[in-house]
Enzyme design. Structure first.
Site, PDB file in Angstrom:
ATOM      1  CB  THR A 140       2.949   1.965   1.658  1.00 23.13           C
ATOM      2  OG1 THR A 140       2.180   2.638   2.044  1.00 23.13           O
ATOM      3  CG2 THR A 140       3.831   2.025   2.613  1.00 23.13           C
ATOM      4  CG  HIS A 165       5.024   6.992   0.096  1.00 18.80           C
ATOM      5  ND1 HIS A 165       4.966   8.779  -0.330  1.00 18.80           N
ATOM      6  CD2 HIS A 165       3.570   6.697  -0.056  1.00 18.80           C
ATOM      7  CE1 HIS A 165       4.037   8.840  -0.051  1.00 18.80           C
ATOM      8  NE2 HIS A 165       2.656   7.988  -0.078  1.00 18.80           N
TER       9      HIS A 165
END
Lengths: 349, 349, 349, 349
Positions: free
Chosen positions: B50, B53
């Protein structure tokens, strides 16, 4: 079976004889029961979506069906003769049959999942079927019917059993249930979800006539996907919570696009409808919401048959029988099904 | 949190400050614990996909992250100060935290599925995170660590917990298990499948280095999908029977194209990896083989934490820690992760 | 709670004041809500078997109840006042409450099984209860009632919830269900088994009046164990196959002697009724028939409450309310219950 | 079978010939395979507790065994001859057999639970058994052994399969597991609980020698119930939390008195051991703690056999073989078993 059956003129049958659209009423040799086999005089047989595929001679049919082939697999009849070694059924018995002729030897069969047999042969697909005056089947798939079950309803045990297996796997008691697909299985699922105490049953389809039959059999609300947004309707009907359980029984790409958004986090989606080609999936929705997508096919052999038999003493599914015709008039029934005007068509040979 | 944190110069933190690629090391105001909150001095924090990202500022990040935002959510540290009403933790406690700050009021939270909370806020995404000297969190998500758990391993409880939840949901005892994805969770899943008595554990990925770490942690066989056909290999290794259980932990379209064909009839597929856009699915395979596709996300709160804590007294997952760096050198770690040369990178603020 | 409540003269309450049989109507100090607590004006409260035990001052009561104690735990009312920190309920709210005050900190509470909390405190047992004009409870157990639920029915949510939890755990859809025990929970279970599609519902008890109410609520057949042999009857009604599911809701030794022989191989027995002392068990029957005996207690917090709330919009359980009395006339209701002439007695303070 | 088998002098066999304690080595007529049957030359056969019961001629034996009867049912051997209609096995095949000869026609058999067949016949109990040079069995129960499985281990597949079925039903991955009973099945269960990732495995028994073998095969801790309090020990070892799973494999009344208190709330107890007469049960503990008591018998046909076959390629259970004797010396083995000095005794005819 299937070899040389058109030489003699002993029985009437509905067969795929040429590699093109349509079916033909033919004179076929009456089959004889071999060891472990049973000859059944067919009393009634109903038309399944599979039969429509074979009629249409679509890609799947062309790859699977060896012609000539007598088709049809939902039926009932009376045992006419038994082959050597048959022990459990006798001439005169009122019977139907499981469509999946399992091998009994593979890992699946030997571990209680014969309906997933890796060597399965399907009646009316891989061997001659029930749209005929007679059919021969191995004893192991023959099912003795409840004597009180009407002849016109008995062929429906097989597709109704699909719905029984699917609804039992779904777990609907106390749940909000959305069913995509207004074909016979979706309609039967309405009756079953109602029977098993679903809090709400919402049927989603494209045919007003069929949706109305679904309502008659048990749906609380019907949603016509041609004019309404199924996800929005399901959200509205559930106060925003969505369905606890979705049964996808159409196989349509648009249905799947909706199905994953019509179910609540932690909910279950039964995948039953067959699709043409691949379906685009919003997999992140499956992940983030911990959705369970459970494939369901056929019937548990024979657990579903026992359940079906008992359920049919309580549920009247005959409103799903929209047409009853002599075998000779099959074309009328098939055309109504293609136009989605019929639900179940029963043929009498 | 997050408002005005850059006015003072009290602590170091790694933040997304501008709407473009990259992260910045900033001086941020040290947060204060409000009622029911806990101030934790971060000892170590590891990098998750994450975080990559958010670094990349991809479509998902742009739609979700309000800048400025301190990121990071896998960590351990020591309680520095508690706010009013905090009862279960005390200054000095060695802690980590559940990343999903559940609301406690919605239907999911009130029925034992807080990890599916419909109002969830995620640490380091929806509020400031752990790549900083200090973090404030509500007491309800704080987890007291086993004192014997090394500081460098403790941040890994959160991603390892993902694997625990996924593998437990899969049911691997005595089963042939195929794992798609050689990222940290796939690698952890190898260790867990081995621990829970899988008959065979096959790890499928694209990075030789990562696959080797998977082998070290528990995989019997590794399959490099860039040079081998995963389905053919799984069939070969299983004598044609395929895997009983598949864990899809990559989210790649090609992995999904294989996953459904690598599992046997009646088998289970865990959907864990997140994908970009829709995935084309061969749904008929799901139906005909009665495959169960089960979405898994996060961790059971706190059942998975208890299990994780106990498992880490028995399993050594430290081989998955490929890099340890001061927070200032974050760029080195992120770039190795982007190049798939690292598995877990631990940062020390 | 409970300390010094008899000094003032502010509210009416039904209490165990002396260590002997019977209850007393007393004047008690109206309690005040502390932090996180809610003061509720009781509108109606129903009598549970537990209340009978405390009245009788049996062995269990003597070991558990600290006197003086206001008893009663099935109730509804209106929020009168809230303590500091209460956020989800407000004065005027129409509420009931979960009886098990869970700690929220133990392993069971933190893993989604708060109803098995190891530090549980029970309303009307371990702290003052609802047979009073007012009751104070922690916000966390307060449940907001459906506004359309009648006051006389709302107290029944708690015992009906017992039946919901038990019947859901049993899995009754399509099954033959035998219920031992014609008390309120057994009677409610009849309604639920019928609702969730049980094939057959057989209620076994000793009181003709209560059995008749069970029949009204959903039992297909009633078996009076004082004149009939329950096992023989169940075998007869099932054509020799026995019940698929048994719910034991009496705790009687004779019921258990029958229960294990009334269930088919592979069947499930729900153990709900509490017994005096040990029960002699034919364990070999459990083993040879692979019977599942599943203990069930309380309600899932709050999953069962959600389900109960929805079910009561569809099921009318008011026939189980046999008596409605002002609190002052409690003695009449208790005596009818002791004589098994009543099912549910609702008291109005 | 069994009629007139003592007229000729064709093979050696161990039989109960008179209605009194003991067994006799006899000359019996070699059986011939009828239709669907297989004649097997026995290579090795191991002694089960059932054989001890028959030797002792206890109440159960007297009510069940028709004399004369050749006993024994755990064995391996080579197919010597096949009867008409046998298709799946051939002379020379290395085989063992499922002990429960299921009918294949009853509800249980037809719904995937043949091990609960209501018309079951047990090898060595209801028909002649394997303590002989030859045995005849229906093909349907014959199992083809892995060629690499040693002859001395192959007879143990049957009792080891009991443990496989029980441990799988228990679900032991990550759990604290307490096993009551240091007989062969309890000892095998230790190996399996370890294999399937139990957090802890505690074996409770009365024989130091057997407990030590349990430790060798997988128990973390052994508890000698003749000198230690099993509940206190389990509480101590679990830090007060008790076992998550208990397997009761002794059938002893004292074991059951402990078993229900050794398991945590929400835990599972497998009931496997057979008892003499009724067991007094503290049912309220089952109810208040929502304990699941699950009866387990036999093996899943043939799911457990597949699993057993695979597990035995990984687990070495041969330490449980304490004695190997020619059939003629059976008395030595039986006496060691009666004195609990042996675990598994293998006889060679």
């Amino acid at each position: 079976m299937g070899s040389g059956i058109y030489n003699a003129h002993e029985m009437k049958a509905l067969a795929k004889r040429s590699a093109r659209e349509g079916l033909e009423l033919v004179e076929a040799e009456t089959p004889r029961p071999g060891p472990g086999e049973v000859l059944i005089k067919v009393a009634a047989a109903s038309v399944c979506g599979t039969d429509l595929h074979i009629y249409s001679w679509d890609e799947w049919s062309r790859s699977r069906i060896a012609i000539p082939r007598i088709i049809g697999h939902e039926f009932c009849g009376y045992v006419e003769e038994i082959g050597p070694g048959v022990e459990e059924v006798a001439p005169g018995d009122y019977v139907s049959a499981e469509t999946h002729i399992y091998c009994g030897r593979c890992y699946m069969c030997r571990t209680g999942r014969a309906h997933l047999c890796e060597e399965v042969k399907i009646v009316g697909v891989d061997r001659d079927g029930a749209f005929a005056e007679y059919i021969v089947l191995p004893e192991k798939v023959v099912w003795k019917n409840d004597p009180s079950l009407p002849i016109r309803v008995a062929p429906l045990q097989e597709p109704f059993g699909n719905a029984v297996h699917a609804v039992r796997r779904a777990g609907v008691g106390g749940k909000r249930v959305a069913i995509f697909g207004d074909g016979p299985i979706g309609i039967f699922a309405c009756a079953l979800a109602r029977k098993f105490g679903a809090k709400s049953v919402w049927l989603i389809g494209l045919s007003t006539a069929r949706l109305e039959i679904g309502k008659k059999l048990g749906a609380d609300e019907i949603i016509n996907a041609s004019t309404q947004n199924p996800v929005a309707e399901v959200r509205r009907l559930s106060g925003g919570r969505r369905a606890d359980v979705v049964l996808e029984m159409s196989g349509a790409t648009t249905a799947w696009a909706n199905a994953l958004f019509a179910v609540r986090p932690g909910g279950r989606v039964i995948a039953f409808g067959l699709s043409r080609g691949q379906i685009p999936w919003d997999l992140n929705t499956v992940v983030f919401n911990e959705i369970e997508v459970i494939g369901v096919v056929g019937r548990l052999i024979f657990e579903t048959w026992y359940e079906t038999q008992e359920l049919l003493t309580e549920l009247d599914i005959s409103p799903a029988i929209t047409d009853e015709l002599p075998l000779e008039d099959f074309e009328v029934g098939f055309q109504k099904l293609f136009r989605r005007e019929a639900v179940k068509v029963v043929l009498y040979p």
